[in-house]
Write an enzyme that holds these catalytic residues in place. Structure first.
Site, PDB file in Angstrom:
ATOM      1  N   HIS A 145       0.992  -1.229   0.001  1.00 45.67           N
ATOM      2  CA  HIS A 145       0.050   0.116   0.154  1.00 45.67           C
ATOM      3  C   HIS A 145       0.904   1.253   0.157  1.00 45.67           C
ATOM      4  O   HIS A 145       0.190   2.289  -0.159  1.00 45.67           O
ATOM      5  CB  HIS A 145      -1.203  -0.048   1.124  1.00 45.67           C
ATOM      6  CG  HIS A 145      -2.149  -0.839   0.810  1.00 45.67           C
ATOM      7  ND1 HIS A 145      -3.379  -0.682   1.387  1.00 45.67           N
ATOM      8  CD2 HIS A 145      -2.207  -2.311   0.484  1.00 45.67           C
ATOM      9  CE1 HIS A 145      -4.089  -1.771   1.111  1.00 45.67           C
ATOM     10  NE2 HIS A 145      -3.321  -2.651   0.385  1.00 45.67           N
ATOM     11  N   GLU A 158       5.931 -33.646  -1.414  1.00 48.64           N
ATOM     12  CA  GLU A 158       4.908 -33.252  -2.224  1.00 48.64           C
ATOM     13  C   GLU A 158       5.039 -32.457  -3.198  1.00 48.64           C
ATOM     14  O   GLU A 158       6.235 -31.957  -3.452  1.00 48.64           O
ATOM     15  CB  GLU A 158       4.152 -32.167  -0.891  1.00 48.64           C
ATOM     16  CG  GLU A 158       3.537 -32.930   0.219  1.00 48.64           C
ATOM     17  CD  GLU A 158       2.338 -33.607  -0.032  1.00 48.64           C
ATOM     18  OE1 GLU A 158       2.358 -34.924  -0.526  1.00 48.64           O
ATOM     19  OE2 GLU A 158       1.341 -33.004   0.440  1.00 48.64           O
ATOM     20  N   LYS A 187     -14.508  -8.166  -7.397  1.00 47.08           N
ATOM     21  CA  LYS A 187     -13.763  -9.017  -8.341  1.00 47.08           C
ATOM     22  C   LYS A 187     -12.837 -10.029  -7.732  1.00 47.08           C
ATOM     23  O   LYS A 187     -12.944 -11.025  -8.029  1.00 47.08           O
ATOM     24  CB  LYS A 187     -12.824  -8.118  -8.986  1.00 47.08           C
ATOM     25  CG  LYS A 187     -11.860  -8.824 -10.477  1.00 47.08           C
ATOM     26  CD  LYS A 187     -11.220  -7.765 -11.168  1.00 47.08           C
ATOM     27  CE  LYS A 187     -10.487  -8.696 -12.257  1.00 47.08           C
ATOM     28  NZ  LYS A 187     -10.036  -7.730 -13.246  1.00 47.08           N
ATOM     29  N   ASP A 188     -12.492  -9.631  -6.499  1.00 45.26           N
ATOM     30  CA  ASP A 188     -11.948 -10.759  -5.528  1.00 45.26           C
ATOM     31  C   ASP A 188     -12.755 -11.656  -5.253  1.00 45.26           C
ATOM     32  O   ASP A 188     -12.400 -12.973  -5.062  1.00 45.26           O
ATOM     33  CB  ASP A 188     -11.141 -10.073  -4.201  1.00 45.26           C
ATOM     34  CG  ASP A 188      -9.935  -9.434  -4.503  1.00 45.26           C
ATOM     35  OD1 ASP A 188      -9.439  -9.856  -5.538  1.00 45.26           O
ATOM     36  OD2 ASP A 188      -9.346  -8.598  -3.937  1.00 45.26           O
ATOM     37  N   SER A 196      -0.528  -1.266  -6.066  1.00 39.68           N
ATOM     38  CA  SER A 196      -0.364  -2.264  -6.972  1.00 39.68           C
ATOM     39  C   SER A 196       0.177  -1.981  -8.040  1.00 39.68           C
ATOM     40  O   SER A 196       0.043  -1.023  -8.703  1.00 39.68           O
ATOM     41  CB  SER A 196      -1.710  -2.945  -7.416  1.00 39.68           C
ATOM     42  OG  SER A 196      -2.380  -3.449  -6.111  1.00 39.68           O
TER      43      SER A 196
END
Lengths: 186, 408
Positions: B213, B285, B241-242, B217
């Protein structure tokens, strides 16, 4: 969700009925709420007893070796259960008690399937201590039953509360006699 | 922002004394966000959601788990069979671990493609690499807890990596184990640390967001926002959107949990740990496979371990390896080709890490390992010197609005 500012139609300058947008917003929050509740339930329900814990919820006890006047303590669901082979005198005194003298009135025959054998959850109904009176020489209280040392509750020969802070009689667990010598608790 | 913009008087009263609501509003509501973010920018919030799911299901699992070599395996089986909804909670935990790595890898490739690691976001990127490292440690220790064959031998192999350190290696491994082999002491400390580390990750995530922040972004064209005409508020535009991305993510996660819960696991881990017998073919894994391939590609114990850790260490210095001032691959034609080569190479490393260490696989692993390091240590520095980049748009608005964006 209805936000009056958003419902103002700038062209008309008046307040409209809640529109499609409000409906969508309310429906979205409602779906999210349902989803959250559906997810929360398994996370809460896993705190309840598991299948293997429930499977161990009953026990069978051989009572043929308990002499008249003797008591034994067995463990059922993590708690002590008192089984007392009562003397004729103890049974008589339990039956002779005037129900008006009891805080939690209950006749003795409602508390013992067979009068000789009294089966009780050995947990004081006040705050969960184990009352004394099972072993020879222990204090049995003013009514010759059980006495809770934590806060001084006295129980009679039927396990009924007679004196002290406890609100109710000692609990009778669900049990049945599988034969004359075996009782199944739970 | 002034506190009096909240409607509720209770909120206003609290916010005046403890400005948590202003902070939240500032962080997740007003926060000006470039208006051209594409769906590749969804993976940060998805990673955060994954962490939250892991912590919640993990706390619940810990209520029924027993960290002891004699009881661990059975306690996990009890969770699967007897604890109410235990099978589902454990499968969610297992599969979200894999999904967490999927979204984090996509998040990282997004950063690589759009140059999100470049100035002034170097620390943001480095904090991300720290989170990645912590995640790998947490995932590794979590995989040990069910105390199956893969748990045990995975723990043995990975802790033995440290024995490659000259002189003190053996002592360090003994220290890690708390004994002379992976045993009860190891299991107990791994459980303790596995419980602790997600909260450390959460702390670093907070720093990651604070650093994000600071400058906001990055965006698909990689140029700075020039003013309010280039940004939109985070809420409702990117929250919705998220949320859409989260819905898709949860759909896929539910599919894995309910239909293929063990697809990303290994069946040998349903065999109780046996210190006397190693399974014929042990693999970590899937999310460790590229690094595992690098480890095995080097025919030297210390060299393999160094290269494997180096593969992550090189990410720390990435902002100083790629010195091109242009961030987004959209304007770097050569970089874009090499990015996709790197991407394919990384997938290939993952594939090779899961194959037996013999024959052609060893040779291919060496080629892919060499390419991995060449990309960072040679190609990126050279590209920043010699690549001719395409002209950058004047602003975020320009490519969309034409000349009107310029005058804005």
């Amino acid at each position: 969700m209805a936000n009056s500012d958003k419902n103002k139609n700038p062209a008309k300058g008046d307040v409209q009925e809640p529109g499609r947008r409000d409906f969508i917003v309310v429906a979205t929050y409602a779906m999210a709420g349902l989803g959250a509740a559906a997810v929360a339930w398994p996370l809460i329900d896993q705190l309840n007893p598991a299948a293997d814990t429930l499977a161990l919820a009953n026990i069978e006890v051989d009572i043929s070796k308990i002499a008249v006047g003797q008591s034994i303590t067995v463990k059922w669901r993590g708690k002590p259960v008192f089984i007392r082979h009562r003397t004729a005198d103890e049974i008589a005194r339990a039956n002779a008690t005037n129900l008006d003298d009891l805080r939690d009135p209950q006749i003795d025959t409602a508390r013992a399937e067979k009068p000789e054998y009294l089966v009780l959850v050995g947990v004081c109904t006040h705050l969960g201590c184990v009352p004394l009176g099972q072993k020879t020489g222990e204090v049995r209280g003013d009514y010759d039953g059980w006495f809770c040392p934590c806060h001084g509750s006295h129980y009679d020969t039927s396990g009924r509360i007679r004196k002290g802070p406890a609100p109710t009689n000692l609990e009778v667990p669900p049990y049945s006699f599988l034969s004359d010598s075996v009782v199944r608790i739970g | 922002m002034s506190a009096n913009q909240f409607k509720s008087p209770v909120v206003r009263w609290i916010d005046h004394r403890l400005p948590v609501f202003s902070m939240l509003h500032h962080t997740a509501h007003d926060y000006p966000t470039p208006k051209n973010l594409n769906y590749m920018w969804n993976f940060g919030s998805l990673a955060g959601l994954s962490l939250a799911i892991m912590i919640v299901t993990g706390i619940v699992l810990a209520m029924s788990y027993t960290a002891h070599v004699d009881y661990a395996f059975d306690s996990v089986e009890r969770i699967m069979r007897d604890v109410n909804h235990g099978w589902m909670i454990r499968y969610i935990h297992m599969n979200t671990a894999s999904f967490f790595f999927i979204v984090v890898y996509l998040h990282m490739f997004r950063g690589l493609y759009y140059g999100s690691y470049k100035a002034p976001r170097e620390l943001l990127w480095m904090l991300g690499v720290v989170i990645f490292l912590l995640m790998m440690a947490t995932a590794f220790m979590g995989y040990v807890l069910p105390w199956g064959q893969m748990s045990f031998w995975g723990a043995t192999v990975i802790t033995n990596l440290f024995s490659a350190i000259p002189y003190v290696g053996e002592s360090i491994v003994t220290l890690l184990w708390g004994g002379f082999s992976v045993d009860n002491a190891t299991l107990n400390r791994f459980f303790s640390l596995h419980y602790l580390m997600p909260f450390i990750i959460a702390g670093v995530v907070v720093l990651h967001i604070v650093a994000l922040h600071r400058f906001g972004s990055n965006n698909p064209i990689g140029i700075d926002t020039k003013g309010p005409q280039d940004t939109i508020s985070f809420h409702p535009y990117y929250t919705i959107k998220d949320v859409f991305g989260i819905a898709i993510f949860l759909l896929l996660l539910a599919m894995a949990v309910f239909f293929f819960p063990n697809a990303m696991g290994h069946p040998d881990n349903y065999i109780p740990a046996n210190a006397m017998q190693t399974p014929a073919h042990i693999v970590p894994e899937w999310y460790f496979l590229p690094f595992y391939a690098i480890l095995r590609a080097v025919p030297d114990k210390l060299g393999g371990v160094l290269l494997m850790f180096g593969a992550i260490a090189v990410l720390f210095i990435l902002p100083w390896l790629d010195r091109s001032p242009v961030r987004s691959a959209r304007f770097r034609p050569l970089f874009r080709i090499f990015f996709w080569l790197f991407f394919v190479n990384a997938i290939a490393l993952g594939y090779l890490g899961g194959k037996p260490a013999e024959g052609i696989y060893v040779i291919l692993s060496r080629v892919a390992t060499a390419w991995y390091f060449l990309h960072f240590l040679a190609i990126l520095p050279l590209l920043s010197m010699f690549e001719t980049t395409k002209p950058l748009p004047k602003s975020i608005s320009e490519p969309v609005l034409g000349s009107s964006g310029r005058s804005a």
